[in-house]
Design an enzyme around this catalytic site. Structure first.
Site, PDB file in Angstrom:
ATOM      1  N   CYS A  48       0.823  -1.218   0.000  1.00 30.83           N
ATOM      2  CA  CYS A  48       0.000   0.000   0.000  1.00 30.83           C
ATOM      3  C   CYS A  48       0.850   1.257   0.000  1.00 30.83           C
ATOM      4  O   CYS A  48       0.414   2.314  -0.479  1.00 30.83           O
ATOM      5  CB  CYS A  48      -0.903   0.041   1.236  1.00 30.83           C
ATOM      6  SG  CYS A  48      -1.751  -1.491   1.616  1.00 30.83           S
ATOM      7  N   ASP A  80      -1.857  -3.763   7.737  1.00 32.00           N
ATOM      8  CA  ASP A  80      -2.880  -4.573   8.396  1.00 32.00           C
ATOM      9  C   ASP A  80      -2.826  -6.026   7.935  1.00 32.00           C
ATOM     10  O   ASP A  80      -3.049  -6.949   8.722  1.00 32.00           O
ATOM     11  CB  ASP A  80      -4.271  -3.993   8.118  1.00 32.00           C
ATOM     12  CG  ASP A  80      -4.570  -2.796   8.999  1.00 32.00           C
ATOM     13  OD1 ASP A  80      -3.657  -2.329   9.695  1.00 32.00           O
ATOM     14  OD2 ASP A  80      -5.721  -2.317   8.985  1.00 32.00           O
ATOM     15  N   CYS A 121      -2.474   2.938   3.288  1.00 36.33           N
ATOM     16  CA  CYS A 121      -3.029   1.781   3.991  1.00 36.33           C
ATOM     17  C   CYS A 121      -4.132   2.219   4.950  1.00 36.33           C
ATOM     18  O   CYS A 121      -4.319   3.411   5.202  1.00 36.33           O
ATOM     19  CB  CYS A 121      -1.931   1.024   4.733  1.00 36.33           C
ATOM     20  SG  CYS A 121      -2.366  -0.712   5.077  1.00 36.33           S
ATOM     21  N   ASP A 122      -4.836   1.264   5.506  1.00 36.06           N
ATOM     22  CA  ASP A 122      -6.112   1.519   6.185  1.00 36.06           C
ATOM     23  C   ASP A 122      -6.086   2.667   7.188  1.00 36.06           C
ATOM     24  O   ASP A 122      -6.949   3.543   7.170  1.00 36.06           O
ATOM     25  CB  ASP A 122      -6.574   0.250   6.910  1.00 36.06           C
ATOM     26  CG  ASP A 122      -6.940  -0.864   5.952  1.00 36.06           C
ATOM     27  OD1 ASP A 122      -6.745  -0.683   4.737  1.00 36.06           O
ATOM     28  OD2 ASP A 122      -7.402  -1.916   6.416  1.00 36.06           O
ATOM     29  N   CYS A 193      -5.191  -2.837  -0.852  1.00 38.39           N
ATOM     30  CA  CYS A 193      -6.007  -4.024  -1.138  1.00 38.39           C
ATOM     31  C   CYS A 193      -7.193  -3.672  -2.026  1.00 38.39           C
ATOM     32  O   CYS A 193      -7.883  -2.674  -1.801  1.00 38.39           O
ATOM     33  CB  CYS A 193      -6.463  -4.660   0.159  1.00 38.39           C
ATOM     34  SG  CYS A 193      -5.090  -5.230   1.190  1.00 38.39           S
ATOM     35  N   GLU A 443      -8.424  -6.030  14.342  1.00 34.68           N
ATOM     36  CA  GLU A 443      -9.247  -6.596  13.273  1.00 34.68           C
ATOM     37  C   GLU A 443      -9.106  -8.114  13.325  1.00 34.68           C
ATOM     38  O   GLU A 443      -8.072  -8.627  13.735  1.00 34.68           O
ATOM     39  CB  GLU A 443      -8.775  -6.108  11.905  1.00 34.68           C
ATOM     40  CG  GLU A 443      -9.119  -4.672  11.612  1.00 34.68           C
ATOM     41  CD  GLU A 443      -8.668  -4.255  10.221  1.00 34.68           C
ATOM     42  OE1 GLU A 443      -8.103  -5.093   9.490  1.00 34.68           O
ATOM     43  OE2 GLU A 443      -8.874  -3.085   9.872  1.00 34.68           O
ATOM     44  N   SER A 469     -11.878  -6.516   9.484  1.00 31.53           N
ATOM     45  CA  SER A 469     -11.294  -5.964   8.273  1.00 31.53           C
ATOM     46  C   SER A 469     -12.392  -5.560   7.311  1.00 31.53           C
ATOM     47  O   SER A 469     -13.508  -6.090   7.350  1.00 31.53           O
ATOM     48  CB  SER A 469     -10.405  -7.025   7.621  1.00 31.53           C
ATOM     49  OG  SER A 469     -10.123  -6.694   6.288  1.00 31.53           O
TER      50      SER A 469
END
Length: 557
Positions: A48, A80, A121-122, A193, A443, A469
């Site tokens: 990411c 993650d 990323c997240d 992702c 998560e 997630s």
């Protein structure tokens, strides 16, 4: 223009400061211009982020073209996917706060005038926007872009398929060779992702909030269009400076309503609830869980995206990206059209030239949606008095009732699933994984994907004070509040207790008598955390409930 940097670089007393800048190649002309921080979360921890250093160069070029001087710096970012399923995931949500803190520190320490924030990323997306909200300096966000899907056995695959294949392997449904072959092709490039998981969800939200340029969310990470978007983002910063447009002008309550609407329309990640609450706290907007449910009921689900649907982010990009979804919602009167954006124009003005071409089967019209209501359902009841969240995209069942199988950690639950001790009709309860209890609110994709891989995705429910997630699917309920560590009802469940979930009524209930519940509450004692020092201990002390975004904003009397 109000330029904080003048207090840092102007005047005889600042000769040492200018000397430091000149050691890095700047000259007097550079220092006479607005100084813009260009932050990224570039690192080699995750696909990411690995390319974000290159994207930062394009944004810096745009900043220079606008007549400003860029200064690049980086913040951390946790993978993650790689942190998943072990102790490392405890750090993931904590990293959101650290990213926001570190960007704030760099901007304040050096007196930069404005901020371009790049993340992939997240947690880096909300963390960057939280910093922008907190600083309230002219700021613009740009996403690092999505990964391309892999191809396996003639179909598109993502990291979600690999996690679910682990469960299939353990159930004897596929061979080790199959798992290895899938692993080799699922992630073919840099980028976040590929499904409508948390990173892509928050990227879509960044456009709806007005903090990112229109159309900037969907182009792939490794594309010339992504490079151009980063350049144009950098170039736009001078307009925000000249017109004194700041995050608090953009991030209004109405903008958050738009963000909630798009999260529901795209079948987005449950983490969007947590992150929008956190961003709103930074800016003083009074957003509550009831607002999510109110907007969900009014918003149709129109994008058929994974994990609940079929398509990935590059498919959405192919049919026009986020502006297509926003235009559909706007046409139906489901957005606040007058909200200000980083273009200096309103949301409606940004969408004027967007034509609603035939985007099916990726994006449907609001007149014939996939579902007439949105996908991020808020539940309340005796098990979750403050609330809980479930993503209902792809769910066929509206009710679930079963007996609890209780685990005090994710690891214990995963072991039981791996040993196939979970059966049809069970309600898997995983507790002491909340913001304080984990600490860090892990998560649990490894757990949920294992159940799906074993074929139990629609026959088992899961309830946790932890998180899921964006790739999670099935009857999985997270963010249960109050959490177990503070004595929430989830801490009082015993094996065999009956739990009822009714999605139509929005209820999640522990079916024991009030007398029995009171008796258990009197006997309850919190577990002792093993974290006595370091970042997790600090987070545990400061973290608020998931119903408040699990933020660490200090509360002063």
């Amino acid at each position: 223009m109000e330029l904080i940097s003048r207090t840092v670089v102007d005047g005889p007393a600042r000769a040492p400061h200018r000397a430091m800048y000149k050691a890095m190649g700047l000259n007097d002309d550079d220092l006479s211009k607005p100084i813009v921080g260009v932050s990224s979360t570039c690192n080699e921890a995750t696909p990411c982020n690995i390319h974000l250093g290159d994207l930062a160069q394009h944004s810096k070029a745009g900043v220079r073209a606008s007549g400003c001087t860029p200064r690049e710096f980086t913040a951390i970012s946790v993978s993650d996917g790689i942190a998943m399923g072990h102790e490392g995931m405890k750090t993931s949500l904590v990293s959101r706060e650290i990213i926001a803190d570190s960007i704030e520190i760099m901007m304040r320490a050096h007196g930069y005038d404005a901020l371009v924030g790049i993340s992939g990323c997240d947690k880096s997306l909300p963390g960057t926007i939280m910093a922008m909200a907190r600083l309230n300096l002219p700021s613009i966000f740009v996403y690092g872009g999505t990964i391309l899907p892999g191809t396996w056995n003639g179909k598109q695959v993502t990291i979600q398929d690999v996690y679910e294949a682990v469960g299939s392997f353990e159930a004897g449904k596929i061979k080790m060779e199959d798992l290895k072959n899938l692993e080799d092709v699922a992630c073919p490039s840099a980028g976040s992702c590929g499904g409508m998981y948390t990173a892509n969800t928050m990227a879509c939200i960044s456009e709806a909030l007005g903090m990112a340029l229109p159309g900037s969310a969907s182009p792939p990470a490794l594309s010339e269009r992504r490079n151009k978007i980063c350049y144009e983002t950098g170039k736009q910063i001078i307009s925000l400076l000249e017109n004194n447009i700041r995050p608090r002008d953009i991030l209004t309550f109405e903008a958050f309503e738009n963000a909630i609407a798009i999260a529901n329309a795209i079948g987005g990640s449950t983490n969007a609830v947590l992150h929008l609450l956190a961003i709103s706290k930074e800016i003083g907007v009074k957003l509550e869980l009831k607002d999510f449910e109110r907007i969900r009921k009014a918003t149709p689900h129109i994008a058929d995206t994974r994990p609940g649907g079929l398509y990935v982010m590059v498919d959405l990009d192919r049919v026009g990206g986020v502006p297509i979804i926003l235009k559909n919602l706007l046409k139906k009167g489901l957005l606040n059209s007058g909200t200000l954006t980083v273009t200096g124009k309103t949301l409606k003005q940004n969408l004027e030239n967007v034509s609603l071409m035939n985007s099916e089967p990726v994006v449907y019209s609001c007149d014939k949606p996939l579902h007439h209501e949105g996908t991020l359902k808020i539940l309340k009841g005796t098990l979750a008095p403050e609330g809980a969240v479930i993503k209902i995209a792809g769910l066929q069942k509206k009710k679930f009732e079963g007996n609890a199988k209780v685990f005090n950690s994710e690891e214990n639950a995963f072991d039981a699933i791996s040993e196939q001790k979970i059966h049809k009709g069970d309600v898997v309860v995983i507790r002491y994984e909340g913001p304080k209890g984990g600490p860090g609110m892990r998560e649990m994709l490894a757990v949920t994907a294992a159940l799906v891989g074993q074929g139990l995705g629609s026959d088992v429910a899961m309830v946790t004070d932890g998180r899921f997630s964006g790739a999670t699917r099935g009857f999985m309920i997270g963010h249960v509040s109050p959490e177990a560590m503070v004595g929430g009802p989830i801490s009082l469940i015993k094996n065999g207790d009956k739990i009822s979930i009714d999605l139509q009524k929005g209820n999640i209930d522990l079916n024991i008598s009030h007398i029995e519940l009171t008796k258990r509450r009197k006997a309850w004692k919190p577990i002792k955390s093993k974290y006595k020092e370091g970042v997790l201990a600090k987070y545990m002390l400061l973290a608020r409930s998931a119903s408040e975004g699990a933020v660490t904003i200090p509360q002063f009397n």
